[in-house]
Scaffold this motif. Structure first.
Motif, PDB file in Angstrom:
ATOM      1  N   SER A  36       0.835  -1.191   0.000  1.00  0.00           N
ATOM      2  CA  SER A  36       0.000   0.000   0.000  1.00  0.00           C
ATOM      3  C   SER A  36       0.873   1.244   0.000  1.00  0.00           C
ATOM      4  CB  SER A  36      -0.907   0.005   1.236  1.00  0.00           C
ATOM      5  OG  SER A  36      -1.575   1.242   1.371  1.00  0.00           O
ATOM      6  N   TYR A  37       0.335   2.331  -0.546  1.00  0.00           N
ATOM      7  CA  TYR A  37       1.036   3.606  -0.506  1.00  0.00           C
ATOM      8  C   TYR A  37       0.949   4.229   0.888  1.00  0.00           C
ATOM      9  CZ  TYR A  37       1.116   3.378  -5.610  1.00  0.00           C
ATOM     10  OH  TYR A  37       1.335   2.991  -6.910  1.00  0.00           O
ATOM     11  N   THR A  38       0.011   3.762   1.690  1.00  0.00           N
ATOM     12  CA  THR A  38      -0.167   4.321   3.023  1.00  0.00           C
ATOM     13  C   THR A  38       0.772   3.629   4.002  1.00  0.00           C
ATOM     14  OG1 THR A  38      -2.509   4.806   2.592  1.00  0.00           O
ATOM     15  CG2 THR A  38      -1.811   4.756   4.888  1.00  0.00           C
ATOM     16  N   THR A  39       1.734   4.362   4.516  1.00  0.00           N
ATOM     17  CA  THR A  39       2.674   3.824   5.497  1.00  0.00           C
ATOM     18  C   THR A  39       2.556   4.543   6.837  1.00  0.00           C
ATOM     19  OG1 THR A  39       4.399   5.333   4.698  1.00  0.00           O
ATOM     20  CG2 THR A  39       4.309   3.140   3.708  1.00  0.00           C
ATOM     21  N   ASP A  40       1.704   5.559   6.881  1.00  0.00           N
ATOM     22  CA  ASP A  40       1.519   6.348   8.102  1.00  0.00           C
ATOM     23  C   ASP A  40       0.026   6.454   8.370  1.00  0.00           C
ATOM     24  OD1 ASP A  40       1.314   8.219  10.115  1.00  0.00           O
ATOM     25  OD2 ASP A  40       2.782   9.593   9.261  1.00  0.00           O
ATOM     26  N   ILE A  41      -0.376   6.085   9.579  1.00  0.00           N
ATOM     27  CA  ILE A  41      -1.794   6.088   9.934  1.00  0.00           C
ATOM     28  C   ILE A  41      -2.417   7.474   9.783  1.00  0.00           C
ATOM     29  CG2 ILE A  41      -1.425   6.559  12.382  1.00  0.00           C
ATOM     30  CD1 ILE A  41      -3.993   4.087  10.955  1.00  0.00           C
ATOM     31  N   ASP A  42      -1.602   8.519   9.882  1.00  0.00           N
ATOM     32  CA  ASP A  42      -2.120   9.888   9.804  1.00  0.00           C
ATOM     33  C   ASP A  42      -2.055  10.463   8.395  1.00  0.00           C
ATOM     34  OD1 ASP A  42      -2.636  10.045  12.590  1.00  0.00           O
ATOM     35  OD2 ASP A  42      -0.506  10.408  12.963  1.00  0.00           O
ATOM     36  N   ALA A  57     -11.471 -10.805   3.967  1.00  0.00           N
ATOM     37  CA  ALA A  57     -10.793  -9.555   3.644  1.00  0.00           C
ATOM     38  C   ALA A  57     -11.744  -8.402   3.961  1.00  0.00           C
ATOM     39  CB  ALA A  57     -10.390  -9.528   2.176  1.00  0.00           C
ATOM     40  N   VAL A  58     -11.218  -7.386   4.639  1.00  0.00           N
ATOM     41  CA  VAL A  58     -12.015  -6.247   5.090  1.00  0.00           C
ATOM     42  C   VAL A  58     -11.482  -4.994   4.403  1.00  0.00           C
ATOM     43  CG1 VAL A  58     -12.725  -4.865   7.077  1.00  0.00           C
ATOM     44  CG2 VAL A  58     -12.440  -7.346   7.314  1.00  0.00           C
ATOM     45  N   ASN A  59     -12.372  -4.193   3.847  1.00  0.00           N
ATOM     46  CA  ASN A  59     -11.960  -2.930   3.240  1.00  0.00           C
ATOM     47  C   ASN A  59     -11.442  -1.987   4.326  1.00  0.00           C
ATOM     48  OD1 ASN A  59     -12.795  -3.797   0.699  1.00  0.00           O
ATOM     49  ND2 ASN A  59     -14.853  -2.976   0.973  1.00  0.00           N
ATOM     50  N   TYR A  60     -10.254  -1.463   4.101  1.00  0.00           N
ATOM     51  CA  TYR A  60      -9.638  -0.581   5.087  1.00  0.00           C
ATOM     52  C   TYR A  60     -10.401   0.739   5.187  1.00  0.00           C
ATOM     53  CZ  TYR A  60      -6.198   2.224   7.566  1.00  0.00           C
ATOM     54  OH  TYR A  60      -5.579   3.038   8.483  1.00  0.00           O
ATOM     55  N   LYS A  61     -10.505   1.225   6.418  1.00  0.00           N
ATOM     56  CA  LYS A  61     -11.083   2.542   6.670  1.00  0.00           C
ATOM     57  C   LYS A  61     -10.098   3.360   7.489  1.00  0.00           C
ATOM     58  CE  LYS A  61     -15.872   0.899   6.524  1.00  0.00           C
ATOM     59  NZ  LYS A  61     -17.160   0.777   7.256  1.00  0.00           N
ATOM     60  N   GLU A  62     -10.136   4.649   7.267  1.00  0.00           N
ATOM     61  CA  GLU A  62      -9.188   5.535   7.935  1.00  0.00           C
ATOM     62  C   GLU A  62      -9.226   5.339   9.448  1.00  0.00           C
ATOM     63  OE1 GLU A  62      -7.803  10.229   7.781  1.00  0.00           O
ATOM     64  OE2 GLU A  62      -9.799   9.642   7.087  1.00  0.00           O
ATOM     65  N   ASN A  63      -8.036   5.263  10.049  1.00  0.00           N
ATOM     66  CA  ASN A  63      -7.860   5.107  11.498  1.00  0.00           C
ATOM     67  C   ASN A  63      -8.400   3.773  12.028  1.00  0.00           C
ATOM     68  OD1 ASN A  63      -6.652   7.695  11.803  1.00  0.00           O
ATOM     69  ND2 ASN A  63      -8.683   8.643  11.794  1.00  0.00           N
ATOM     70  N   THR A  83      -8.416   0.263  13.682  1.00  0.00           N
ATOM     71  CA  THR A  83      -7.583  -0.361  14.706  1.00  0.00           C
ATOM     72  C   THR A  83      -7.835  -1.867  14.736  1.00  0.00           C
ATOM     73  OG1 THR A  83      -9.217  -0.163  16.493  1.00  0.00           O
ATOM     74  CG2 THR A  83      -7.763   1.739  16.105  1.00  0.00           C
ATOM     75  N   LEU A  84      -7.028  -2.564  15.537  1.00  0.00           N
ATOM     76  CA  LEU A  84      -7.198  -4.006  15.704  1.00  0.00           C
ATOM     77  C   LEU A  84      -8.580  -4.320  16.255  1.00  0.00           C
ATOM     78  CD1 LEU A  84      -6.056  -6.889  15.745  1.00  0.00           C
ATOM     79  CD2 LEU A  84      -5.083  -6.377  18.006  1.00  0.00           C
ATOM     80  N   LEU A  85      -9.062  -3.519  17.188  1.00  0.00           N
ATOM     81  CA  LEU A  85     -10.388  -3.744  17.757  1.00  0.00           C
ATOM     82  C   LEU A  85     -11.476  -3.583  16.698  1.00  0.00           C
ATOM     83  CD1 LEU A  85     -12.117  -4.350  20.209  1.00  0.00           C
ATOM     84  CD2 LEU A  85     -12.084  -1.908  20.781  1.00  0.00           C
ATOM     85  N   VAL A  94      -3.962  -1.827  18.596  1.00  0.00           N
ATOM     86  CA  VAL A  94      -2.935  -1.231  17.736  1.00  0.00           C
ATOM     87  C   VAL A  94      -3.582  -0.726  16.455  1.00  0.00           C
ATOM     88  CG1 VAL A  94      -1.092  -2.673  18.650  1.00  0.00           C
ATOM     89  CG2 VAL A  94      -2.376  -3.459  16.652  1.00  0.00           C
ATOM     90  N   ASP A  95      -2.900   0.206  15.801  1.00  0.00           N
ATOM     91  CA  ASP A  95      -3.376   0.721  14.521  1.00  0.00           C
ATOM     92  C   ASP A  95      -3.135  -0.304  13.421  1.00  0.00           C
ATOM     93  OD1 ASP A  95      -4.239   3.235  15.446  1.00  0.00           O
ATOM     94  OD2 ASP A  95      -2.184   4.011  15.374  1.00  0.00           O
ATOM     95  N   MET A  96      -4.090  -0.406  12.498  1.00  0.00           N
ATOM     96  CA  MET A  96      -3.934  -1.232  11.311  1.00  0.00           C
ATOM     97  C   MET A  96      -3.595  -0.334  10.133  1.00  0.00           C
ATOM     98  SD  MET A  96      -4.568  -4.121  12.737  1.00  0.00           S
ATOM     99  CE  MET A  96      -4.440  -5.155  11.273  1.00  0.00           C
ATOM    100  N   LEU A  97      -2.941  -0.912   9.142  1.00  0.00           N
ATOM    101  CA  LEU A  97      -2.637  -0.207   7.911  1.00  0.00           C
ATOM    102  C   LEU A  97      -3.146  -1.007   6.718  1.00  0.00           C
ATOM    103  CD1 LEU A  97       1.028   1.074   8.471  1.00  0.00           C
ATOM    104  CD2 LEU A  97      -1.064   2.450   8.381  1.00  0.00           C
ATOM    105  N   PRO A  98      -3.447  -0.356   5.596  1.00  0.00           N
ATOM    106  CA  PRO A  98      -3.886  -1.089   4.406  1.00  0.00           C
ATOM    107  C   PRO A  98      -2.870  -2.161   4.019  1.00  0.00           C
ATOM    108  CG  PRO A  98      -4.169   1.268   4.086  1.00  0.00           C
ATOM    109  CD  PRO A  98      -3.401   1.107   5.356  1.00  0.00           C
TER     110      PRO A  98
END
Length: 207
Positions: free
Chosen positions: A33-39, A134-140, A142-144, A192-196
């Motif tokens: 993924s191009y996203t490497t930072d949760i923010d 497989a779950v579509n990622y959403k901004e922010n 988390t594992l929960l 913890v935070d998840m990333l795409p």
């Protein structure tokens, strides 16, 4: 004579099977993924999304277009434009460039419907999850949040030995996460935070 022919056929089939069994399947290509930072998350367009294109002062060129499985769309003037992996803003600028061949100074805006995204942006949960998928990622995310999406883990899971696989700088990294502590004991410090593109492997407990 019949027995000889049958023997020949069997020999040929065995030879074909032997040759094919020596072939090696290619490894699956990992698209990080191009996203490497949760923010710093930006949504990327993927197959199955609905792309809504608005061309200012040119309603005949505007419309809604479905992204095909090959990652492309066909608009009213532009055929087979690649859209998968682009942000809506990137696509708008590219459309402006291509439409400038036909109209003067085009202004384009792009919005998305459906929000499926490319496979590289999905978070995958396998193993002893209640509903591994497989779950579509959403901004922010988390594992929960992810555990809620898959219905938690089964009674046979060893949640505290779950592996989180992540691609960082082109390399595969493996982290340990503590799902039992999080969802069974309510220890929020284990969230913890998840990333795409993350992969979560929930093992079975050894009783």
């Amino acid at each position: 004579m019949l027995s000889f022919r049958l023997t020949c056929v069997i020999s040929i089939l065995l030879c074909l099977w032997s040759c094919s069994s020596n072939n090696v399947l290619p490894n699956a290509t990992i698209h990080p993924s191009y996203t490497t930072d949760i923010d710093d998350y930006k949504y990327l367009i993927g197959p199955g999304d609905s792309v809504n294109i608005f061309v200012w002062r040119n309603p005949e060129l505007s419309g809604s277009f479905s992204v095909r499985p090959d990652g492309m769309i066909t608009t009213k003037l532009i055929e087979d434009i690649e859209v998968t992996g682009r942000t809506p803003t990137q696509l708008a600028r590219e459309l402006e460039e291509q439409l400038s061949v036909y109209i003067n100074n085009p202004r384009v805006s792009v919005t998305i419907g459906g929000y499926v995204g490319p496979f590289s942006e999905q978070v995958r949960v396998i193993g002893e999850a209640t509903n591994p998928r497989a779950v579509n990622y959403k901004e922010n995310m988390t594992l929960l949040d992810l555990m809620i999406s898959v219905g938690g883990i089964t009674e046979f899971a060893d949640g505290n030995n779950t592996q989180l696989i992540r691609i960082e700088n082109g390399e595969q990294k493996v982290y340990r996460v503590f799902i039992d502590d999080l969802i069974r004991d309510g220890d929020i410090s284990k969230n913890v935070d998840m990333l795409p593109g993350d992969i979560l492997i929930v093992p079975e407990a050894w009783f």
